[in-house]
Each structure stands twice: as structure tokens, then as C-alpha cells.
Scaffold this motif. Sequence first.
Motif, PDB file in Angstrom:
ATOM      1  N   SER A   1      -7.846 -12.930   4.044  1.00 33.15           N
ATOM      2  CA  SER A   1      -7.699 -11.943   2.977  1.00 33.15           C
ATOM      3  C   SER A   1      -6.471 -11.059   3.187  1.00 33.15           C
ATOM      4  N   GLN A   2      -5.852 -11.168   4.331  1.00 32.91           N
ATOM      5  CA  GLN A   2      -4.694 -10.335   4.668  1.00 32.91           C
ATOM      6  C   GLN A   2      -3.378 -11.018   4.309  1.00 32.91           C
ATOM      7  N   ARG A   3      -3.391 -11.890   3.309  1.00 29.20           N
ATOM      8  CA  ARG A   3      -2.215 -12.680   2.941  1.00 29.20           C
ATOM      9  C   ARG A   3      -1.082 -11.799   2.442  1.00 29.20           C
TER      10      ARG A   3
ATOM     11  N   GLN B   1     -11.852  -1.643  10.149  1.00 33.66           N
ATOM     12  CA  GLN B   1     -10.867  -2.527   9.551  1.00 33.66           C
ATOM     13  C   GLN B   1     -11.292  -3.984   9.604  1.00 33.66           C
TER      14      GLN B   1
ATOM     15  N   TRP C   1      -9.883  -1.656  15.828  1.00 29.75           N
ATOM     16  CA  TRP C   1     -10.182  -2.163  14.486  1.00 29.75           C
ATOM     17  C   TRP C   1     -11.628  -1.889  14.088  1.00 29.75           C
TER      18      TRP C   1
ATOM     19  N   TRP D   1     -11.864 -12.706   6.569  1.00 34.10           N
ATOM     20  CA  TRP D   1     -11.101 -11.463   6.696  1.00 34.10           C
ATOM     21  C   TRP D   1      -9.647 -11.760   7.041  1.00 34.10           C
ATOM     22  N   MET D   2      -9.419 -12.692   7.973  1.00 36.85           N
ATOM     23  CA  MET D   2      -8.046 -13.045   8.347  1.00 36.85           C
ATOM     24  C   MET D   2      -7.291 -13.602   7.145  1.00 36.85           C
TER      25      MET D   2
END
Length: 122
Positions: free
Chosen positions: A99-101, A74, A69, A96-97
Amino acid sequence: MVEIYGKDRGGLVHTSGKPQPQYKRVMAEELKEVADLITANTIFCTKEVLTSDEAARYLGISKSCLYKWTMGRQIPHFKSPTGKMCFFNRKEIEAWMQSQRVATNDELEQQAQTITRKGGKK
């Protein structure tokens, strides 16, 4: 009287009295695991900057996955001045976690209905 239950070839064995050395070793290993988990959780709650090991453990992934990553840019990270080490800001990783919805089926269906009502235009 102390009662100790331990595993022995396919079943539990009951012994009474003083703990045997093998049970002490197993108990010591289990206590160390618990202490390591408590330490790790404390670090994650209080430490702002995480090392690669800590970040991988925090994310629940392998270090090799974390390196992939970072190499693919990423995940947000920082390099040391020498460029050999990576560091991660805990709050940035959390953002960041999140934002990956991924949208739910209901949300996608509602978006599709909205688009079709407007004649295919957003």
C-alpha cells in the motif's frame, strides 16, 4: 585426497589431507548460518502470525525500527492480552508494504496532463 582452501593472512593457503579443526569450526558456522536462513524462510512462508523478531527479519529492518512503527501506529499489529508483546499477521504486513506504492515520473506526468486538460480540476 581431500583438498581444502582456507584464508591465511592475506591469501589462500592450500592444504591437502584431513580438514584442520579451524576449518571444521568455520564450516560448522557456515552450515549453521545456512540452516538458520532456510528455517527463517520456511517460517515466513508457512507461519501466519509473526513475533516481533520474525517480523523485523521479514521486513529487513531492526527491531528498534519496528518498535517505532508500532508505537506510531504506522504498521498493523496486535498486542498480547498482557500488552507486553506485539504480533504481526504476515498477510497484513504484505498488504501494508504494497500500500506504500510510489508513483513513477510517467504516472505523475500523466496525472498532471489530465488535470491541466480539465482546467485544474480533478
